[in-house]
Motif scaffolding. Structure first.
Motif, mmCIF file in Angstrom:
data_model
loop_
_atom_site.group_PDB
_atom_site.id
_atom_site.type_symbol
_atom_site.label_atom_id
_atom_site.label_comp_id
_atom_site.label_asym_id
_atom_site.label_seq_id
_atom_site.Cartn_x
_atom_site.Cartn_y
_atom_site.Cartn_z
ATOM 1 N N GLY A 104 0.850 -1.187 0.000
ATOM 2 C CA GLY A 104 0.000 0.000 0.000
ATOM 3 C C GLY A 104 0.882 1.232 0.000
ATOM 4 O O GLY A 104 2.062 1.154 0.398
ATOM 5 N N SER A 105 0.360 2.376 -0.483
ATOM 6 C CA SER A 105 1.209 3.572 -0.388
ATOM 7 C C SER A 105 1.370 3.984 1.063
ATOM 8 O O SER A 105 2.317 4.703 1.405
ATOM 9 N N ASP A 106 0.507 3.509 1.935
ATOM 10 C CA ASP A 106 0.692 3.745 3.374
ATOM 11 C C ASP A 106 2.081 3.313 3.825
ATOM 12 O O ASP A 106 2.750 4.009 4.592
ATOM 13 N N ASN A 178 -6.511 16.118 -3.978
ATOM 14 C CA ASN A 178 -6.428 16.041 -2.527
ATOM 15 C C ASN A 178 -7.583 15.215 -1.945
ATOM 16 O O ASN A 178 -8.700 15.249 -2.446
ATOM 17 N N ASN A 179 -7.275 14.478 -0.899
ATOM 18 C CA ASN A 179 -8.267 13.762 -0.104
ATOM 19 C C ASN A 179 -8.290 14.468 1.254
ATOM 20 O O ASN A 179 -7.223 14.657 1.826
ATOM 21 N N PRO A 180 -9.412 14.892 1.780
ATOM 22 C CA PRO A 180 -10.786 14.564 1.399
ATOM 23 C C PRO A 180 -11.502 15.618 0.550
ATOM 24 O O PRO A 180 -12.710 15.518 0.405
ATOM 25 N N LEU A 203 4.357 14.045 -4.529
ATOM 26 C CA LEU A 203 3.053 14.215 -5.166
ATOM 27 C C LEU A 203 2.323 12.882 -5.026
ATOM 28 O O LEU A 203 2.692 11.896 -5.666
ATOM 29 N N ASP A 204 1.312 12.853 -4.170
ATOM 30 C CA ASP A 204 0.562 11.628 -3.900
ATOM 31 C C ASP A 204 -0.601 11.566 -4.888
ATOM 32 O O ASP A 204 -1.615 12.237 -4.707
ATOM 33 N N GLU A 205 -0.418 10.763 -5.925
ATOM 34 C CA GLU A 205 -1.424 10.679 -6.993
ATOM 35 C C GLU A 205 -2.303 9.438 -6.842
ATOM 36 O O GLU A 205 -2.542 8.706 -7.797
ATOM 37 N N ALA A 206 -2.794 9.213 -5.624
ATOM 38 C CA ALA A 206 -3.655 8.053 -5.361
ATOM 39 C C ALA A 206 -4.891 8.052 -6.275
ATOM 40 O O ALA A 206 -5.404 7.000 -6.642
ATOM 41 N N TYR A 207 -5.358 9.256 -6.658
ATOM 42 C CA TYR A 207 -6.582 9.354 -7.461
ATOM 43 C C TYR A 207 -6.300 9.652 -8.931
ATOM 44 O O TYR A 207 -7.189 10.087 -9.661
ATOM 45 N N ALA A 208 -5.066 9.397 -9.355
ATOM 46 C CA ALA A 208 -4.685 9.632 -10.756
ATOM 47 C C ALA A 208 -5.656 8.999 -11.764
ATOM 48 O O ALA A 208 -5.949 9.624 -12.793
ATOM 49 N N ARG A 229 1.863 6.515 -6.270
ATOM 50 C CA ARG A 229 0.520 6.072 -6.679
ATOM 51 C C ARG A 229 0.169 4.760 -5.993
ATOM 52 O O ARG A 229 1.017 4.152 -5.332
ATOM 53 N N THR A 230 -1.049 4.313 -6.178
ATOM 54 C CA THR A 230 -1.525 3.071 -5.569
ATOM 55 C C THR A 230 -2.513 2.408 -6.521
ATOM 56 O O THR A 230 -3.092 3.094 -7.365
ATOM 57 N N VAL A 231 -2.683 1.092 -6.387
ATOM 58 C CA VAL A 231 -3.738 0.430 -7.169
ATOM 59 C C VAL A 231 -5.046 0.364 -6.373
ATOM 60 O O VAL A 231 -6.048 -0.159 -6.866
ATOM 61 N N SER A 232 -5.031 0.896 -5.152
ATOM 62 C CA SER A 232 -6.203 0.754 -4.274
ATOM 63 C C SER A 232 -7.468 1.386 -4.848
ATOM 64 O O SER A 232 -8.526 0.764 -4.891
ATOM 65 N N LYS A 233 -7.385 2.631 -5.287
ATOM 66 C CA LYS A 233 -8.582 3.347 -5.710
ATOM 67 C C LYS A 233 -9.010 2.904 -7.113
ATOM 68 O O LYS A 233 -10.161 3.049 -7.503
ATOM 69 N N LEU A 234 -8.057 2.332 -7.828
ATOM 70 C CA LEU A 234 -8.320 1.790 -9.156
ATOM 71 C C LEU A 234 -9.230 0.563 -9.092
ATOM 72 O O LEU A 234 -9.955 0.267 -10.044
ATOM 73 N N LEU A 239 -5.413 -5.849 -2.353
ATOM 74 C CA LEU A 239 -4.071 -6.391 -2.608
ATOM 75 C C LEU A 239 -3.000 -5.709 -1.782
ATOM 76 O O LEU A 239 -1.965 -6.299 -1.508
ATOM 77 N N ARG A 240 -3.224 -4.452 -1.407
ATOM 78 C CA ARG A 240 -2.230 -3.615 -0.728
ATOM 79 C C ARG A 240 -0.993 -3.468 -1.607
ATOM 80 O O ARG A 240 0.007 -4.180 -1.451
ATOM 81 N N LEU A 241 -1.059 -2.558 -2.545
ATOM 82 C CA LEU A 241 0.079 -2.304 -3.434
ATOM 83 C C LEU A 241 0.132 -0.833 -3.824
ATOM 84 O O LEU A 241 -0.800 -0.301 -4.423
HETATM 85 C C1 LIG Z 1 -6.264 6.120 -0.073
HETATM 86 C C2 LIG Z 1 -5.079 6.998 -0.113
HETATM 87 C C3 LIG Z 1 -3.794 6.476 0.051
HETATM 88 C C4 LIG Z 1 -3.565 5.076 0.540
HETATM 89 O O1 LIG Z 1 -3.409 4.168 -0.413
HETATM 90 P P1 LIG Z 1 -3.040 2.659 -0.096
HETATM 91 O O2 LIG Z 1 -2.193 2.304 -1.271
HETATM 92 O O3 LIG Z 1 -4.325 1.912 -0.043
HETATM 93 O O4 LIG Z 1 -2.272 2.580 1.190
HETATM 94 C C5 LIG Z 1 -2.712 7.321 -0.113
HETATM 95 N N1 LIG Z 1 -2.889 8.626 -0.368
HETATM 96 C C6 LIG Z 1 -4.107 9.171 -0.490
HETATM 97 C C7 LIG Z 1 -4.244 10.621 -0.776
HETATM 98 C C8 LIG Z 1 -5.239 8.377 -0.352
HETATM 99 O O5 LIG Z 1 -6.458 8.931 -0.411
#
Ligand SMILES: *Cc1c(COP(=O)(O)O)cnc(C)c1O
Length: 377
Positions: A104-106, A178-180, A203-208, A229-234, A239-241
């Motif tokens: 996870g990007s966490d 940005n989240n939220p 640059l946290d592109e989780a929502y790219a 980036r992350t595959v979570s929101k996709l 999977l946590r990646l």
């Molecule tokens: C959800 C989110 C993450 C976490 O992503 P994971 O890969 O599931 O750990 C990271 N950054 C932002 C901005 C998010 O909203």
């Protein structure tokens, strides 16, 4: 002497109030509260930015074939080479920028902050993703936030530049979108920050997948830029990646503190399988973006609700005529779980966040919210 014995002796010496944890753990850990995840059992789950779609039976069968012979008795590939290559291709990551994968990007946020010198400052916007703060505090780092402009959640550049000058942050996190809040910051503002930051800018592109813009192309222009980036929101949150890319030197150092097998075999195989089906996720993402526009219009039409523009897979809205706590609880009673941000107060007072679900889930949400808003207080 074991730790427990030592503890008993101290107890006999009448240090009775001290618990074992308070004796052993750092003060900043004891002062923290755990990250709580709401129980969503039997509820329509619109709280965590998950993709609402599952796979067809046909794709599931294909996937089972892929993982069937996974050598589960063996350690995974510590570098996840095959997966890394498909991630590079899928995200158009420049060949000269190495990629680091995380659970996870966490986990990547944790790795970045673990590498910092003890007195370092971490800077982010307020509001922003809560893990930046959570991890920084858990490691005893200084955490500094800079409020976004209340009217549109844009960067307050005057305050930002002042905070950078005063606190000299080793790392600045910018979630893009940005989240939220769901908005994209002005790219020229971000470039100004990159030009003046004394440390790294993440640059946290989780929502790219939902945003149609990126800083990936700017990696060549800034030595202090990292794109995560992350595959979570996709659609692969289970999977946590996550992954991060940037300058060779930085990624190399982070790789030293990464645990060798942080990406398990099943995640490596499954993510590779899924990302090879890019068209599947593109179709789902297009649907979610279209539904986001429908939902935004419907929210706009409800009296007492003010939705904010979003480039992500969720919408933040303010409740004007009733309290957000009340609406949140009533929705929950009616079987719908969203996220109540009002407890974070400040600009988020009376704000709720809804994740885009299936068209049907969105309709149910709008119907129940309209009905709640029409009830007399
Ligand atoms: C959800 C989110 C993450 C976490 O992503 P994971 O890969 O599931 O750990 C990271 N950054 C932002 C901005 C998010 O909203």
């Amino acid at each position: 002497m074991t730790l427990n014995e030592e503890y008993r002796i101290i107890q006999n010496d009448k240090v009775m109030t001290q618990t074992l944890s308070s004796k052993l753990f750092r003060a900043e850990v004891l002062a923290m509260s755990a990250y709580k995840v709401a129980d969503a059992k039997n509820l329509i789950k619109l709280d965590a930015m998950e993709n609402p779609y599952t796979w067809s039976e046909e794709i599931k069968q294909e996937w089972l074939e892929v993982i069937k012979d996974c050598p589960i008795n063996r350690y995974p590939d510590p570098e996840a080479k095959q997966l890394t290559e498909i991630i590079r291709h899928h995200n158009q990551i420049p060949a000269e920028n190495p990629i680091l994968l995380g659970n996870g990007s966490d986990e990547i946020i944790q790795l970045l902050l673990m590498a910092l010198a003890p007195e370092s400052c971490v800077l982010a916007t307020s509001p922003s993703f809560v893990m930046y703060r959570q991890v920084a505090l858990s490691l005893g780092l200084h955490y500094q936030d800079v409020a976004l402009k209340a009217e549109d959640f844009s960067l307050d550049m005057k305050m930002m530049m002042q905070a950078i000058k005063t606190h000299q942050p080793a790392i600045i996190f910018l979630a893009y979108p940005n989240n939220p809040t769901g908005n994209l910051f002005n790219p020229n503002d971000i470039k100004h920050i990159l030009d003046h930051a004394p440390g790294l800018v993440i640059l946290d592109e989780a929502y790219a997948p939902f945003a149609n813009t990126s800083f990936m192309d700017s990696l060549k222009d800034y030595d202090n830029l990292l794109v995560m980036r992350t595959v979570s929101k996709l659609g692969l949150a289970g999977l946590r990646l996550g992954f991060i890319t940037g300058q060779q030197d930085i990624i190399e150092q982070l790789n030293k503190i990464r645990l060798p097998y942080n990406i398990n075999s099943l995640t490596q195989l499954t993510a590779k399988f899924a990302l090879e089906k890019a068209e599947l996720f593109e179709a789902q993402t297009d649907q979610i973006i279209a539904d986001r526009e429908v939902l935004a219009n419907q929210l706009n039409k409800i009296d007492g609700i003010h939705p904010y523009p979003s480039e992500a897979n969720f919408i933040l809205f303010k409740t004007l005529s009733k309290s957000a706590d009340d609406i949140f609880n009533q929705l929950k009673k009616r079987g719908i779980l969203i996220k109540n941000l009002s407890p974070q107060s400040g600009v988020l007072k009376d704000c709720l966040r809804v994740t885009i679900g299936t068209s049907e889930e969105n309709l149910t949400f709008i119907r129940e919210l309209s009905s709640i808003m029409q009830d007399s207080p």
